[in-house]
Design a protein around this motif. Structure first.
Motif, PDB file in Angstrom:
ATOM      1  N   GLN A  72      80.039 -17.535  87.979  1.00  0.00           N
ATOM      2  CA  GLN A  72      80.933 -17.323  86.832  1.00  0.00           C
ATOM      3  C   GLN A  72      82.335 -17.120  87.400  1.00  0.00           C
ATOM      4  N   PRO A  73      83.224 -18.083  87.250  1.00  0.00           N
ATOM      5  CA  PRO A  73      84.555 -17.912  87.844  1.00  0.00           C
ATOM      6  C   PRO A  73      85.362 -16.817  87.136  1.00  0.00           C
ATOM      7  N   ILE A  74      86.139 -16.071  87.911  1.00  0.00           N
ATOM      8  CA  ILE A  74      87.001 -15.038  87.309  1.00  0.00           C
ATOM      9  C   ILE A  74      88.432 -15.311  87.769  1.00  0.00           C
ATOM     10  N   VAL A  75      89.308 -15.508  86.792  1.00  0.00           N
ATOM     11  CA  VAL A  75      90.717 -15.736  87.135  1.00  0.00           C
ATOM     12  C   VAL A  75      91.421 -14.376  87.090  1.00  0.00           C
ATOM     13  N   SER A  76      92.017 -13.959  88.211  1.00  0.00           N
ATOM     14  CA  SER A  76      92.665 -12.648  88.276  1.00  0.00           C
ATOM     15  C   SER A  76      93.969 -12.653  87.466  1.00  0.00           C
ATOM     16  N   GLU A  77      94.474 -11.459  87.175  1.00  0.00           N
ATOM     17  CA  GLU A  77      95.728 -11.340  86.410  1.00  0.00           C
ATOM     18  C   GLU A  77      96.866 -12.072  87.116  1.00  0.00           C
ATOM     19  N   THR A  78      96.914 -11.971  88.465  1.00  0.00           N
ATOM     20  CA  THR A  78      98.016 -12.616  89.199  1.00  0.00           C
ATOM     21  C   THR A  78      97.923 -14.143  89.164  1.00  0.00           C
ATOM     22  N   ASP A  79      96.714 -14.661  89.013  1.00  0.00           N
ATOM     23  CA  ASP A  79      96.564 -16.124  89.017  1.00  0.00           C
ATOM     24  C   ASP A  79      96.686 -16.736  87.620  1.00  0.00           C
ATOM     25  N   LYS A  80      96.615 -15.881  86.599  1.00  0.00           N
ATOM     26  CA  LYS A  80      96.529 -16.397  85.228  1.00  0.00           C
ATOM     27  C   LYS A  80      97.723 -17.233  84.795  1.00  0.00           C
ATOM     28  N   ASN A  81      98.889 -16.957  85.401  1.00  0.00           N
ATOM     29  CA  ASN A  81     100.070 -17.704  84.970  1.00  0.00           C
ATOM     30  C   ASN A  81     100.487 -18.791  85.950  1.00  0.00           C
ATOM     31  N   ALA A  82      99.580 -19.168  86.845  1.00  0.00           N
ATOM     32  CA  ALA A  82      99.928 -20.233  87.805  1.00  0.00           C
ATOM     33  C   ALA A  82     100.277 -21.508  87.024  1.00  0.00           C
ATOM     34  N   PRO A  83     101.436 -22.098  87.298  1.00  0.00           N
ATOM     35  CA  PRO A  83     101.844 -23.255  86.491  1.00  0.00           C
ATOM     36  C   PRO A  83     101.117 -24.554  86.837  1.00  0.00           C
ATOM     37  N   PHE A  84     100.457 -24.588  88.003  1.00  0.00           N
ATOM     38  CA  PHE A  84      99.714 -25.799  88.383  1.00  0.00           C
ATOM     39  C   PHE A  84      98.255 -25.427  88.650  1.00  0.00           C
ATOM     40  N   LEU A  85      97.366 -26.240  88.112  1.00  0.00           N
ATOM     41  CA  LEU A  85      95.933 -25.972  88.270  1.00  0.00           C
ATOM     42  C   LEU A  85      95.228 -27.221  88.782  1.00  0.00           C
ATOM     43  N   MET A  86      94.490 -27.048  89.875  1.00  0.00           N
ATOM     44  CA  MET A  86      93.690 -28.155  90.396  1.00  0.00           C
ATOM     45  C   MET A  86      92.221 -27.792  90.253  1.00  0.00           C
ATOM     46  N   LEU A  87      91.534 -28.526  89.399  1.00  0.00           N
ATOM     47  CA  LEU A  87      90.097 -28.320  89.217  1.00  0.00           C
ATOM     48  C   LEU A  87      89.398 -29.228  90.214  1.00  0.00           C
ATOM     49  N   GLY A  88      89.088 -28.680  91.378  1.00  0.00           N
ATOM     50  CA  GLY A  88      88.431 -29.472  92.421  1.00  0.00           C
ATOM     51  C   GLY A  88      87.020 -29.813  91.999  1.00  0.00           C
ATOM     52  N   ASN A  89      86.436 -30.714  92.743  1.00  0.00           N
ATOM     53  CA  ASN A  89      85.099 -31.194  92.450  1.00  0.00           C
ATOM     54  C   ASN A  89      84.077 -30.047  92.452  1.00  0.00           C
ATOM     55  N   LEU A  90      83.561 -29.736  91.299  1.00  0.00           N
ATOM     56  CA  LEU A  90      82.412 -28.833  91.147  1.00  0.00           C
ATOM     57  C   LEU A  90      81.913 -28.928  89.709  1.00  0.00           C
ATOM     58  N   HIS A  91      81.006 -28.083  89.312  1.00  0.00           N
ATOM     59  CA  HIS A  91      80.387 -28.201  87.988  1.00  0.00           C
ATOM     60  C   HIS A  91      81.460 -28.196  86.882  1.00  0.00           C
ATOM     61  N   PRO A  92      81.438 -29.202  85.982  1.00  0.00           N
ATOM     62  CA  PRO A  92      82.456 -29.263  84.927  1.00  0.00           C
ATOM     63  C   PRO A  92      82.486 -28.041  84.017  1.00  0.00           C
TER      64      PRO A  92
END
Ligand code: AMP
Length: 310
Positions: free
Chosen positions: A108-128
């Motif tokens: 279960q991925p957890i996005v931390s508070e510091t990462d939540k506003n990252a302006p660029f997101l790369m969804l690398g190869n893994l379960h959709p």
């Protein structure tokens, strides 16, 4: 400089190429993407999972490259995602011998508070589904979302993949996977069909034959550098995607014109990745080496033809 948030696998890979074997070395989509972007000076953060068997020095190495690893969950009683592949003599084709999802199967991925506003997101190869769960945790849509995937997820999680494709701006995919995804042999038709699935830009990776960028009626081609020796192509696709997205984050410009340059930066980084096993070469490549090779890319593609005006 914009931060790049990455979700992807962090793996143990066992690789066999015509030139040798490597057992249980660092692999996975996320380390390649992050190392590649970090070589362009882009701050990155990885969201992933490993088991208690994971090698701590790999995390230290990523840290030394200014890659934030706090988002890599360590499941003490679990085992790290494991992939084993064997390349054919031409190195363009490989057989996947083992894919053990291990801790990835109930991650279960957890996005931390510091990462939540990252302006660029790369969804690398893994379960959709995991890719989707990351998007859903972000309070504001990032400026750009890039997604990479592979045949495994088309075969195992088609509906989930279709759902997440609707949410992203760019998909990076290799040629055989683009054909599988679209059901079309022509890459031009494939790219059109993939855009109809809801993606704005389609990047088709063709290994040693370079990469194509499609957007509506526009198309751009970036060659791969003809190399004297290719040792191990593992991770080249992820390295390419990391360089592509990293360059867009570094320049804060997501225009089609800038994506053309990003394609060259991706190809440049991938050309180093294949020179040694795993991510070994990517770890040591210097700014000067990258710059020298960019010059070679320019030389490779520049020509002068007088066009007659009609
Ligand atoms: P590439 O050569 O760029 O396609 O990426 C190779 C990396 O992908 C290896 O390091 C593997 O650990 C990782 N990998 C292989 N299969 C999968 C999968 N089904 N999902 C996510 N990552 C994978």
């Amino acid at each position: 400089m914009n931060k790049l948030l990455i979700v992807g696998t962090v793996a143990f890979d066992s690789i066999e190429t015509p030139f040798g074997k490597a057992e249980k070395i660092l692999g996975g989509s996320a380390p390649y993407i992050a190392l590649s972007a970090s070589k362009l000076g882009v701050p990155t953060s990885i969201i992933s999972v490993v088991g208690g068997d994971f090698t701590p020095s790999y995390l230290e190495m990523l840290h030394e490259h200014q890659i934030e690893t706090a988002g890599i969950q360590i499941v003490k009683e679990g085992k790290t995602f494991f992939w084993k592949g064997k390349y054919h003599t031409d190195l363009n084709n490989r057989d996947t011998l083992v894919t053990d999802l291990n801790t990835l199967s109930d991650f279960q991925p957890i996005v931390s508070e510091t990462d939540k506003n990252a302006p660029f997101l790369m969804l690398g190869n893994l379960h959709p589904t995991i890719q989707m769960q990351v998007i859903e945790q972000l309070p504001k849509r990032p400026k750009l979302i890039v997604l990479d995937t592979m045949n495994y997820w088309m075969e195992h999680s088609w509906d989930e993949l279709m759902a997440v494709l609707k949410k992203v701006d760019v998909v990076t995919i290799n040629d055989s996977e683009a054909r599988q995804l679209s059901g079309e042999y022509s890459l031009v038709k494939s790219a059109q069909k993939i855009q109809e699935m809801g993606v704005k830009y389609v990047v088709i990776k063709k290994g040693e034959h370079g990469a194509l960028l499609f957007h509506k009626n526009e198309v751009f081609f970036a060659p791969a550098l003809p190399l004297e020796e290719v040792f191990d192509p593992t991770g080249a696709g992820d390295t390419f995607a990391g360089g592509f997205t990293g360059y867009l984050a570094r320049t804060e410009d997501i225009s089609f014109e800038n994506m053309k340059r990003a394609l060259i930066f991706g190809s440049n980084l991938a050309s180093f990745c294949v020179e040694k096993f795993g991510s070994e070469r990517l770890q040591t490549v210097t700014e000067k080496e990258l710059e020298e090779r960019l010059f070679q890319f320019k030389q490779l593609t520049q020509f002068d033809i007088e066009l007659e005006k009609s």
